[in-house]
Enzyme design. Structure first.
Site, short mmCIF file in Angstrom:
data_model
loop_
_atom_site.label_atom_id
_atom_site.label_comp_id
_atom_site.label_asym_id
_atom_site.label_seq_id
_atom_site.Cartn_x
_atom_site.Cartn_y
_atom_site.Cartn_z
N CYS A 88 0.77 -1.14 0.01
CA CYS A 88 -0.02 -0.11 0.05
C CYS A 88 0.91 1.18 -0.23
O CYS A 88 1.50 1.60 1.13
CB CYS A 88 -0.88 0.03 1.32
SG CYS A 88 -2.01 1.61 1.43
N LEU A 89 1.03 1.94 -1.21
CA LEU A 89 1.96 2.97 -1.35
C LEU A 89 1.24 3.92 -2.36
O LEU A 89 1.09 3.57 -3.44
CB LEU A 89 3.31 2.48 -1.78
CG LEU A 89 4.39 3.74 -1.90
CD1 LEU A 89 4.54 4.32 -0.46
CD2 LEU A 89 5.59 3.25 -2.33
#
Ligand SMILES: [Zn+2]
Ligand SMILES: [Zn+2]
Ligand SMILES: [Zn+2]
Lengths: 226, 126
Positions: A88-89
């Protein structure tokens, strides 16, 4: 067409750059769309000493759409799934812009290891622990780095696991090997068992309310392994 | 000594004149940030540099791109109509650019993103 030219350029630039500490390799000489990225865990973090591998898939619309990346190396981090390696970026999602490169993206992953964002988690369990029990988080993350991310060249590190000494993996956390064995014999994976015991702060089962404790651990394990 | 010129070939070189928005001429950056090819070359889909593959300058910011490259980016909804370099809303100056199909299309995409943004803002306020 434009995708292939750009990836070839990026690979070349990355090969010439020995400073950045990240590297890129084609999985197959003839295919510029499947790569593996490598970088070292940042010093001063639980990931120090580890070499992390990232699977890179380049969509047709690259660089107008972001590359798809996930960790191949198992890693314990709030923004990375401990099961699938999904990341998750923001820059790999809606904050992507075509001026970013594969190298930049890997460097951003390296900084993500340095500064987790537990409030925007990919792995809710890990994030919960990060926020509520930082010490436990750090020891699990360090342990995972040791067993999953240490390469042969870095295996000089003392106490590195792999099970050379029986029970050493549990001992890293001060956990009684008997306790781990008991749940392992019930069919739970050893790494999960150690992770859960560590998260619960259980060092031994030799306590007065033993059966109550066993049940609590069992419940956690069942949830963890469902 | 007497020299007779029997034949000659003219050779010329050219560069794009890249201007920043304060009117100062000069190279802001030598590469198109999107395709990473120098501005004097073409975008990856063109063969001939120059008028066939023109550059465009952002009016809100000072970033240049091959027009073909920024078109592809703005075609993505995820671009939100922003400049890839500085994330300001990307607009170009129609006065400064040729009236060609490409630039008309660019205008359309810019307008489209503006409408989307306006719509997004009203839903947000409600
Ligand atoms: Zn370009
Ligand atoms: Zn072009
Ligand atoms: Zn800009």
């Amino acid at each position: 067409m434009s995708r292939v030219k750009r990836i070839a350029k990026e690979l070349e630039e990355c090969r010439q750059d020995t400073q950045s500490g990240v590297s890129l390799e084609l999985n197959n000489e003839n295919d510029l769309t499947h790569l593996t990225g490598y970088f070292k865990g940042p010093p001063g973090t639980p990931y120090e000493g580890g070499l992390f591998q990232v699977d890179i898939n380049i969509p047709n619309e690259y660089p107008f759409k972001p590359p798809q990346m996930k960790f191949l190396t198992k890693i314990y981090h709030p923004n990375i799934s401990s099961v699938t390696g999904a990341i998750c970026l923001d820059i790999l999602k809606d904050a992507w812009t075509p001026i970013l490169t594969l190298k930049n993206s890997l460097i951003s992953l390296q900084s993500l290891l340095q500064s987790p964002e537990p409030n925007d988690p990919q792995d809710a369990e890990v994030a919960k622990q990060y926020l509520s029990n930082k010490e436990g988080f750090v020891s699990t993350a360090t342990y995972w780095t040791k067993i999953y991310a240490y390469t042969d060249s870095s295996s000089a590190a003392p106490g590195s696991a792999g099970g050379a000494v029986p029970g050493a993996d549990a001992a890293v956390f001060g956990i009684d090997n008997e306790a781990v064995n008991q749940f392992e014999n019930m069919g739970f994976p050893r790494d999960k068992t150690i992770q859960v015991l560590n998260r619960m702060g259980v060092k031994t089962l030799n306590v007065s309310n033993r059966s109550e404790l066993e049940n609590r651990v069992l419940e956690e394990l069942l949830q963890e392994c469902q | 000594m007497k020299v007779n010129i029997v034949d000659w070939h003219g050779v010329a070189t050219w560069h794009w004149k890249l201007a920043s928005n304060d009117g100062k001429a000069g190279y802001v950056d030598e590469l198109c940030g999107i395709c990473r090819v120098p501005f004097d070359g073409t975008c990856p889909n063109c063969k001939f540099p120059g008028d066939d593959c023109p550059l465009v300058l952002g009016r809100g910011c000072i970033h240049n791109f091959h027009v073909h490259c920024i078109l592809k980016w703005l075609e993505q909804e995820a671009s939100k109509g922003l400049c890839p370099m500085c994330r300001q809303v990307f607009v170009h100056d129609p006065e400064d650019n040729p009236h060609s199909e490409e630039f008309e299309y660019l205008q359309q995409l810019e307008d489209g993103h503006r409408l989307l943004r306006e719509k997004g803002e009203t839903t947000y306020e409600e």
